[in-house]
Design an enzyme around this catalytic site. Structure first.
Site, short mmCIF file in Angstrom:
data_model
loop_
_atom_site.label_atom_id
_atom_site.label_comp_id
_atom_site.label_asym_id
_atom_site.label_seq_id
_atom_site.Cartn_x
_atom_site.Cartn_y
_atom_site.Cartn_z
N GLY A 257 61.22 -18.48 48.79
CA GLY A 257 60.66 -18.23 49.35
C GLY A 257 61.07 -18.40 51.07
N ASP B 13 50.55 -23.44 51.35
CA ASP B 13 49.22 -23.25 50.79
C ASP B 13 48.19 -24.82 50.24
OD1 ASP B 13 47.25 -21.72 49.09
OD2 ASP B 13 48.61 -20.58 47.81
N THR B 14 48.09 -25.05 49.12
CA THR B 14 47.41 -26.12 48.82
C THR B 14 47.70 -27.46 49.71
OG1 THR B 14 48.63 -26.48 46.88
CG2 THR B 14 46.78 -25.23 46.60
N THR C 288 53.20 -28.53 46.62
CA THR C 288 54.85 -28.54 47.50
C THR C 288 55.27 -29.86 47.92
OG1 THR C 288 55.04 -26.64 46.13
CG2 THR C 288 56.81 -26.97 47.32
N LEU C 289 55.01 -29.75 48.93
CA LEU C 289 55.58 -29.91 50.39
C LEU C 289 55.09 -31.80 50.06
CD1 LEU C 289 55.12 -28.09 53.69
CD2 LEU C 289 57.07 -29.06 51.95
N LYS D 110 48.68 -21.30 55.60
CA LYS D 110 47.62 -21.08 55.02
C LYS D 110 46.56 -22.13 54.76
CE LYS D 110 46.38 -17.53 51.70
NZ LYS D 110 47.34 -16.82 50.09
N ARG E 7 60.41 -9.36 48.61
CA ARG E 7 60.31 -10.41 49.25
C ARG E 7 62.10 -9.73 50.54
NH1 ARG E 7 60.01 -15.20 47.16
NH2 ARG E 7 60.14 -15.52 44.19
C1 PRP Z 1 54.81 -20.72 47.35
C2 PRP Z 1 55.69 -20.84 48.19
C3 PRP Z 1 55.69 -22.85 48.94
C4 PRP Z 1 54.46 -22.80 47.93
C5 PRP Z 1 53.41 -23.42 48.48
O1 PRP Z 1 56.54 -20.67 46.23
O2 PRP Z 1 57.13 -20.46 48.36
O3 PRP Z 1 57.30 -22.92 47.72
O4 PRP Z 1 54.63 -21.86 46.56
O5 PRP Z 1 52.39 -23.68 47.41
P1 PRP Z 1 51.56 -24.85 47.84
O6 PRP Z 1 51.22 -25.43 48.88
O7 PRP Z 1 50.17 -24.18 47.08
O8 PRP Z 1 52.19 -26.05 46.72
P2 PRP Z 1 56.18 -19.96 44.31
O9 PRP Z 1 56.08 -21.68 43.88
O10 PRP Z 1 55.29 -19.53 44.81
O11 PRP Z 1 57.46 -19.62 43.93
P3 PRP Z 1 58.78 -19.25 45.21
O12 PRP Z 1 58.69 -19.89 46.44
O13 PRP Z 1 59.75 -18.61 44.31
O14 PRP Z 1 58.23 -17.29 46.05
#
Ligand code: PRP
Length: 188
Positions: free
Chosen positions: A53, A112-113, A116-117, A140, A175
């Protein structure tokens, strides 16, 4: 434009995105200039983009950073058992360069949630990064599960909208859009 009918509402257009990125680049330069000085030299800041992303955001951001040296690396993180709710994360692609004693700025398209970070921050601090900062284009906050301290935020999105464009996808589409918009439910 082939995807135009799928976007019900443009939230941030090309100009707004690029303007905000220029401002963020100035903030990053101002904050990191003193931090990067070591023994009379300026060390590079390592910008780490989360694939897929963040690829456009990282590209535009680095092109606007001119006052400090930068290096670029990428990671890709995904959940075990995509489509399940296990939520456990893993590296699909790890950083190539070592992070020990280096200043790292994670560059992410959307938080988002926060899972990941949160996962990435733990790993980088265990590897001995001198500092780990977070630069996020869209916060978000409506769906946050884990607290994440963000250092640079482009835009806030308080409602739980389905956003696509400028790196953000639905089923790998959209994208490439220059704008970020809300996906029309008819396209899902
Ligand atoms: C999306 C976005 C972030 C992650 C955020 O990636 O790019 O990396 O989700 O979500 P979180 O805060 O809930 O963890 P995605 O897994 O959709 O992969 P992509 O980047 O390849 O689209």
């Amino acid at each position: 434009m082939v995807y135009e009918r799928d976007i019900s509402n443009i939230i941030w257009d090309d100009e707004a995105i690029q303007q905000r990125i220029r401002e963020m680049a100035r903030e990053i330069e101002r904050d990191y200039k003193p931090k990067l000085e070591r023994n009379g030299k300026i060390e590079p800041l390592i910008l780490v983009g989360l694939l897929k992303g963040a690829f456009l955001f990282l590209a535009d951001l680095v092109r606007n950073i001119e006052e400090i040296p930068v290096e670029v690396d990428f990671v890709r993180i995904a959940s075990y058992g995509e489509g399940t709710t296990s939520g456990e994360l893993r590296f699909i692609q790890d950083l190539v360069d070592p992070v020990l004693n280096r200043h790292i700025l994670i560059v992410e398209d959307i938080v988002d949630t926060g899972n990941t970070l949160h996962y990435l921050a733990d790993i980088l601090s265990n590897r001995g990064a001198a500092s780990t900062g977070f630069c996020v284009l869209i916060d978000k906050s409506a769906r946050r599960e884990k607290p994440v301290g963000m250092d640079y935020v482009g835009f806030e999105c308080e409602e739980d909208k389905f956003l696509v464009g400028y790196g953000l996808d639905y089923a790998e589409k959209y994208r490439n859009l220059k704008i970020i918009g809300e996906l029309d439910p008819s396209a899902i």
